[in-house]
Write a protein that holds these residues in place. Structure first.
Motif, PDB file in Angstrom:
ATOM      1  N   VAL B  29       0.843  -1.205   0.000  1.00  9.18           N
ATOM      2  CA  VAL B  29       0.000   0.000   0.000  1.00  9.18           C
ATOM      3  C   VAL B  29       0.875   1.250   0.000  1.00  9.18           C
ATOM      4  O   VAL B  29       0.616   2.217  -0.718  1.00  9.18           O
ATOM      5  CB  VAL B  29      -0.954  -0.017   1.204  1.00  9.18           C
ATOM      6  CG1 VAL B  29      -1.707   1.292   1.305  1.00  9.18           C
ATOM      7  CG2 VAL B  29      -1.936  -1.149   1.083  1.00  9.18           C
ATOM      8  N   TYR B  30       1.968   1.189   0.801  1.00  7.45           N
ATOM      9  CA  TYR B  30       2.912   2.319   0.785  1.00  7.45           C
ATOM     10  C   TYR B  30       3.517   2.478  -0.604  1.00  7.45           C
ATOM     11  O   TYR B  30       3.730   3.593  -1.072  1.00  7.45           O
ATOM     12  CB  TYR B  30       4.044   2.095   1.787  1.00  7.45           C
ATOM     13  CG  TYR B  30       3.640   2.229   3.223  1.00  7.45           C
ATOM     14  CD1 TYR B  30       2.405   2.742   3.574  1.00  7.45           C
ATOM     15  CD2 TYR B  30       4.502   1.858   4.235  1.00  7.45           C
ATOM     16  CE1 TYR B  30       2.027   2.856   4.886  1.00  7.45           C
ATOM     17  CE2 TYR B  30       4.146   1.966   5.554  1.00  7.45           C
ATOM     18  CZ  TYR B  30       2.902   2.465   5.883  1.00  7.45           C
ATOM     19  OH  TYR B  30       2.536   2.580   7.175  1.00  7.45           O
ATOM     20  N   LEU B  33       1.208   4.397  -2.709  1.00  2.00           N
ATOM     21  CA  LEU B  33       1.147   5.805  -2.296  1.00  2.00           C
ATOM     22  C   LEU B  33       2.398   6.551  -2.750  1.00  2.00           C
ATOM     23  O   LEU B  33       2.328   7.702  -3.189  1.00  2.00           O
ATOM     24  CB  LEU B  33       0.962   5.912  -0.786  1.00  2.00           C
ATOM     25  CG  LEU B  33      -0.392   5.396  -0.282  1.00  2.00           C
ATOM     26  CD1 LEU B  33      -0.466   5.437   1.225  1.00  2.00           C
ATOM     27  CD2 LEU B  33      -1.525   6.208  -0.878  1.00  2.00           C
ATOM     28  N   ILE B  36       2.074   7.355  -6.343  1.00  2.54           N
ATOM     29  CA  ILE B  36       1.247   8.545  -6.552  1.00  2.54           C
ATOM     30  C   ILE B  36       2.086   9.805  -6.346  1.00  2.54           C
ATOM     31  O   ILE B  36       1.996  10.763  -7.118  1.00  2.54           O
ATOM     32  CB  ILE B  36       0.046   8.520  -5.588  1.00  2.54           C
ATOM     33  CG1 ILE B  36      -0.870   7.368  -5.942  1.00  2.54           C
ATOM     34  CG2 ILE B  36      -0.711   9.826  -5.638  1.00  2.54           C
ATOM     35  CD1 ILE B  36      -1.841   7.023  -4.865  1.00  2.54           C
ATOM     36  N   PHE B  40       2.856  12.793  -9.054  1.00  4.17           N
ATOM     37  CA  PHE B  40       2.607  14.198  -8.763  1.00  4.17           C
ATOM     38  C   PHE B  40       3.810  15.057  -9.102  1.00  4.17           C
ATOM     39  O   PHE B  40       3.694  16.116  -9.720  1.00  4.17           O
ATOM     40  CB  PHE B  40       2.326  14.370  -7.269  1.00  4.17           C
ATOM     41  CG  PHE B  40       0.928  14.739  -7.024  1.00  4.17           C
ATOM     42  CD1 PHE B  40       0.455  15.955  -7.463  1.00  4.17           C
ATOM     43  CD2 PHE B  40       0.079  13.885  -6.382  1.00  4.17           C
ATOM     44  CE1 PHE B  40      -0.847  16.297  -7.261  1.00  4.17           C
ATOM     45  CE2 PHE B  40      -1.222  14.215  -6.179  1.00  4.17           C
ATOM     46  CZ  PHE B  40      -1.688  15.424  -6.614  1.00  4.17           C
ATOM     47  N   VAL B  59      -2.104  13.919 -14.018  1.00  5.64           N
ATOM     48  CA  VAL B  59      -2.771  13.819 -12.715  1.00  5.64           C
ATOM     49  C   VAL B  59      -4.143  13.175 -12.873  1.00  5.64           C
ATOM     50  O   VAL B  59      -4.508  12.279 -12.117  1.00  5.64           O
ATOM     51  CB  VAL B  59      -2.894  15.211 -12.059  1.00  5.64           C
ATOM     52  CG1 VAL B  59      -3.708  15.122 -10.792  1.00  5.64           C
ATOM     53  CG2 VAL B  59      -1.530  15.764 -11.753  1.00  5.64           C
ATOM     54  N   ILE B  60      -4.914  13.594 -13.888  1.00  5.86           N
ATOM     55  CA  ILE B  60      -6.283  13.080 -14.030  1.00  5.86           C
ATOM     56  C   ILE B  60      -6.264  11.585 -14.325  1.00  5.86           C
ATOM     57  O   ILE B  60      -6.959  10.803 -13.683  1.00  5.86           O
ATOM     58  CB  ILE B  60      -7.027  13.828 -15.155  1.00  5.86           C
ATOM     59  CG1 ILE B  60      -7.281  15.273 -14.740  1.00  5.86           C
ATOM     60  CG2 ILE B  60      -8.344  13.150 -15.475  1.00  5.86           C
ATOM     61  CD1 ILE B  60      -7.818  16.127 -15.851  1.00  5.86           C
ATOM     62  N   TYR B  62      -3.502   9.209 -14.444  1.00  9.71           N
ATOM     63  CA  TYR B  62      -2.730   8.258 -13.643  1.00  9.71           C
ATOM     64  C   TYR B  62      -3.067   8.344 -12.168  1.00  9.71           C
ATOM     65  O   TYR B  62      -3.312   7.330 -11.526  1.00  9.71           O
ATOM     66  CB  TYR B  62      -1.231   8.466 -13.882  1.00  9.71           C
ATOM     67  CG  TYR B  62      -0.842   7.884 -15.207  1.00  9.71           C
ATOM     68  CD1 TYR B  62      -0.527   6.539 -15.316  1.00  9.71           C
ATOM     69  CD2 TYR B  62      -0.863   8.657 -16.352  1.00  9.71           C
ATOM     70  CE1 TYR B  62      -0.234   5.995 -16.533  1.00  9.71           C
ATOM     71  CE2 TYR B  62      -0.572   8.120 -17.583  1.00  9.71           C
ATOM     72  CZ  TYR B  62      -0.247   6.786 -17.669  1.00  9.71           C
ATOM     73  OH  TYR B  62       0.031   6.239 -18.879  1.00  9.71           O
ATOM     74  N   VAL B  63      -3.105   9.557 -11.613  1.00 13.28           N
ATOM     75  CA  VAL B  63      -3.390   9.669 -10.177  1.00 13.28           C
ATOM     76  C   VAL B  63      -4.872   9.459  -9.924  1.00 13.28           C
ATOM     77  O   VAL B  63      -5.270   8.754  -9.003  1.00 13.28           O
ATOM     78  CB  VAL B  63      -2.939  11.049  -9.650  1.00 13.28           C
ATOM     79  CG1 VAL B  63      -3.214  11.146  -8.179  1.00 13.28           C
ATOM     80  CG2 VAL B  63      -1.469  11.248  -9.919  1.00 13.28           C
ATOM     81  N   GLY B  64      -5.728  10.073 -10.769  1.00 11.82           N
ATOM     82  CA  GLY B  64      -7.156  10.050 -10.497  1.00 11.82           C
ATOM     83  C   GLY B  64      -7.838   8.738 -10.838  1.00 11.82           C
ATOM     84  O   GLY B  64      -8.867   8.415 -10.269  1.00 11.82           O
ATOM     85  N   ALA B  67      -4.141   4.898 -10.471  1.00 14.83           N
ATOM     86  CA  ALA B  67      -3.605   4.615  -9.145  1.00 14.83           C
ATOM     87  C   ALA B  67      -4.715   4.264  -8.156  1.00 14.83           C
ATOM     88  O   ALA B  67      -4.494   3.472  -7.233  1.00 14.83           O
ATOM     89  CB  ALA B  67      -2.805   5.805  -8.643  1.00 14.83           C
ATOM     90  N   VAL B  68      -5.928   4.816  -8.361  1.00 14.54           N
ATOM     91  CA  VAL B  68      -7.046   4.446  -7.482  1.00 14.54           C
ATOM     92  C   VAL B  68      -7.340   2.961  -7.623  1.00 14.54           C
ATOM     93  O   VAL B  68      -7.537   2.251  -6.632  1.00 14.54           O
ATOM     94  CB  VAL B  68      -8.301   5.274  -7.824  1.00 14.54           C
ATOM     95  CG1 VAL B  68      -9.505   4.762  -7.076  1.00 14.54           C
ATOM     96  CG2 VAL B  68      -8.091   6.721  -7.489  1.00 14.54           C
ATOM     97  N   LEU B  71      -4.671   0.946  -5.930  1.00 12.39           N
ATOM     98  CA  LEU B  71      -4.849   1.000  -4.481  1.00 12.39           C
ATOM     99  C   LEU B  71      -5.969   0.053  -4.062  1.00 12.39           C
ATOM    100  O   LEU B  71      -5.846  -0.677  -3.072  1.00 12.39           O
ATOM    101  CB  LEU B  71      -5.181   2.434  -4.092  1.00 12.39           C
ATOM    102  CG  LEU B  71      -4.764   2.899  -2.705  1.00 12.39           C
ATOM    103  CD1 LEU B  71      -3.288   2.694  -2.505  1.00 12.39           C
ATOM    104  CD2 LEU B  71      -5.107   4.367  -2.532  1.00 12.39           C
ATOM    105  N   PHE B  72      -7.054   0.061  -4.839  1.00  8.37           N
ATOM    106  CA  PHE B  72      -8.184  -0.836  -4.622  1.00  8.37           C
ATOM    107  C   PHE B  72      -7.699  -2.274  -4.525  1.00  8.37           C
ATOM    108  O   PHE B  72      -7.970  -2.974  -3.560  1.00  8.37           O
ATOM    109  CB  PHE B  72      -9.078  -0.746  -5.867  1.00  8.37           C
ATOM    110  CG  PHE B  72     -10.451  -0.285  -5.607  1.00  8.37           C
ATOM    111  CD1 PHE B  72     -10.690   1.050  -5.400  1.00  8.37           C
ATOM    112  CD2 PHE B  72     -11.493  -1.179  -5.566  1.00  8.37           C
ATOM    113  CE1 PHE B  72     -11.964   1.484  -5.178  1.00  8.37           C
ATOM    114  CE2 PHE B  72     -12.762  -0.749  -5.344  1.00  8.37           C
ATOM    115  CZ  PHE B  72     -13.007   0.587  -5.146  1.00  8.37           C
ATOM    116  N   MET B  75      -5.193  -3.019  -1.634  1.00  7.98           N
ATOM    117  CA  MET B  75      -5.815  -3.017  -0.313  1.00  7.98           C
ATOM    118  C   MET B  75      -6.660  -4.264  -0.086  1.00  7.98           C
ATOM    119  O   MET B  75      -6.772  -4.756   1.025  1.00  7.98           O
ATOM    120  CB  MET B  75      -6.710  -1.791  -0.160  1.00  7.98           C
ATOM    121  CG  MET B  75      -5.943  -0.540   0.159  1.00  7.98           C
ATOM    122  SD  MET B  75      -7.064   0.831   0.269  1.00  7.98           S
ATOM    123  CE  MET B  75      -5.934   2.118   0.756  1.00  7.98           C
TER     124      MET B  75
END
Lengths: 345, 204
Positions: B29-30, B33, B36, B40, B59-60, B62-64, B67-68, B71-72, B75
């Motif tokens: 998880v780290y 993060l 991300i 940025f 950002v829109i 890859y990060v938005g 990466a979500v 993370l899903f 986790m």
């Protein structure tokens, strides 16, 4: 003397830093006050809908209630669960609150009243609003609690789904404007109130507003914190000011999306009637009135509608809004191209 | 100019450090993060060279979005950390080799850029032509005129990939009663309930 001062604030890096800080404060402080009073207005509106009085004890008409609540949250103890991931547990509410604040840098309050008049303002807002989900998903994971985790997963899926249709709504508007700059979006809507984009793009305005409800996790889409199933969703384990930051962030996000709605569809700072008594009112007042109108609809829906079921929520997002908004993008592009109304670059 | 150089080194240092932490951090998880964080700062680097459109898209997208989903998945997985670390030394030479090849290619690219080869001067000609307008418009003009077919083909490739993903995960489960919103909404009172007058002590 004045020339010295002006050159200090426009050329010296220290002076420019002071100006920048003052601009940030000039946006943030009124915003936080509005957030505080939004909680009060929200409760008053629900109370009226349910034939109650609402907060009326602290101060005249209960006007000091938000400050009493804030003081209570500050003074309470911040509890970090022993099995939680300490660092991420504290960082999550900060992210949630910060993303709600930084987006305001590109919002034009009046002609030229904007902190950062950047060329990609709409994309910046879209990027920042897509970051809001991280505060929630990290909170859910770091809490190490099943309710928080389920709430976070629901919230993330919901926000990602509805962002798609918001993206298409933004594309339609910028097709009509021909620029990604938010000030240009407002300037393209000058004139009478039927020139604003809410009328020519009415279906998109409706889709935008409903998607905004879903983005901010408000009723009828407040599944991430549906108290009957998930206790309080992703902020179940949070207390005191860590909870307070989530709460403030949620309201700041609501105000932000209302401001975005006012800029994109309700003509930003323009007065509804472009003649003398109305145009004398400062643009920022009209802008605030439009935001207040949209916020009232937020409270109204919360007081009126029951909660959606999860599969209905996903069906609405993917099977109704996505095809409709995609079709409307194509239709708008076709009408603009073949009608010869394409904005000149 | 000094401020810009300072900003460049801050962004660059954080990007490299975050990228290193993606590989070495113990908790997946780290890792996501830190990934991300790296995205940025890469967006910040794009902003510094004046490519604001690419920075925002980074950002829109890859990060938005990407990466979500990472993370899903990370986790939700029940990951055994010690098991995960076991193969590290075995895979290290392969990873290092790939990294070295990528780095060499990047250096080569920068070298060509410095020498000013034909393709780069071609690009620069484009740049000079479109410098008068902002770079969102410039990208749009090139993308939808000169590279129109390539752009469409890229879109088709993505469409095929999407259909492929759906086909791979589609299961037909027999015996499942589906929600049909249209039918549910169009149901009338007559279809769904019957009012019965039950005589006392008579039963239905």
């Amino acid at each position: 003397m004045y020339a010295d001062l002006i050159s200090f604030f426009t050329t010296n890096w220290l002076g420019m830093a002071i100006v920048m800080l003052a601009q940030c404060l000039a946006v943030t402080v009124p915003l936080l006050v509005s957030v505080a009073y939004m909680t009060y207005v929200d409760r008053k509106v629900w109370a009226s809908i349910q034939l109650r009085r609402g907060p009326n004890v602290v101060g005249p008409f209960g006007l000091l209630q938000p400050f009493a609540d804030g003081l209570k949250l500050v003074l309470k103890e911040t509890i970090v669960p022993s099995s939680a991931n300490g660092v991420l547990f504290i960082i999550a509410p900060m992210i949630a609150f910060m993303t709600a604040l930084v987006a305001w840098a590109v919002v034009p309050f009046d002609d030229g009243w904007v902190i950062a008049d950047i060329n990609v303002g709409i994309l910046y807002l879209f990027a920042i609003s897509s970051l809001g989900v991280y505060g929630i998903i990290i909170a859910g994971w770091a809490s190490n609690s099943k309710y928080a985790f389920l709430g976070a997963l629901r919230s993330a899926a919901q926000m990602v789904s509805y962002e798609v249709s918001i993206g298409f709504v933004l594309i339609t508007v910028l097709l009509c404007v021909g620029s990604l700059n938010l000030s240009h979006v407002v300037l393209a809507q000058s004139g009478w109130f039927w020139n604003w984009f809410w009328l020519p793009l009415l279906p998109m305005f409706v889709i935008f507003f409903i998607s905004a409800l879903a983005e901010t996790n408000r009723t009828p889409f407040d599944l991430p914190m549906s108290e009957a199933e998930l206790v309080a969703g992703f902020h179940t384990e949070y207390s005191a000011m860590t909870f307070g930051l989530f709460f403030l962030g949620e309201y700041a996000n609501m105000i932000l999306l209302s401001a975005l709605g006012a800029v994109l569809f309700l003509g930003g700072w323009h007065s509804p009637i472009p003649y003398a008594p109305f145009t004398l009112v400062p643009g920022v007042v009209w802008f605030a009135l439009k935001i207040a109108f949209l916020l009232f609809i937020f409270s109204w829906t919360k007081g009126t509608l029951p909660r959606y079921r999860y599969d209905q929520l996903m069906r609405l997002g993917w099977k109704v809004f996505l095809p409709v908004s995609l079709g409307w993008v194509v239709l708008t592009a076709a009408v603009l191209t073949f009608g010869g109304w394409l904005p000149k670059p | 100019m000094i401020l810009q150089a300072l900003a460049f080194y801050v962004f660059a240092a954080i990007t490299v450090a975050a990228a290193a932490m993606v590989v070495v951090s113990r908790n997946p998880v780290y890792s996501v993060l830190f990934l991300i964080l790296a995205f940025f700062n890469a967006a910040g680097l794009f902003l510094l060279i004046g490519a604001e459109f690419i920075a925002m898209i980074l950002v829109i997208v890859y990060v938005g979005a990407v990466a979500v989903l990472f993370l899903f998945v990370v986790m939700m997985l029940d990951i055994n950390l010690t098991e995960l670390r076991e193969g590290f030394l075995a895979y290290f030479p392969v990873g290092a080799l790939i990294g070295a090849v990528l780095f060499a290619e990047l250096l080569l690219g920068v070298g060509i850029l410095g020498a000013g080869s034909a393709t780069i001067t071609g690009l620069n000609a484009h740049g000079a032509q479109v410098m008068a307008i902002d770079n969102t418009r410039a990208i749009g003009r090139v993308l939808y005129t000169q590279y129109f077919y390539l752009f469409q083909v890229a879109g088709l490739v993505l469409l095929v990939a999407m259909i492929g993903a759906i086909v791979l995960t589609l299961r037909s489960r027999p015996g499942v009663r589906r929600q049909k919103a249209g039918e549910q909404i169009n149901r009338t009172k007559e279809q769904s309930i019957t009012v019965v007058k039950v005589p006392t002590r008579g039963g239905v």
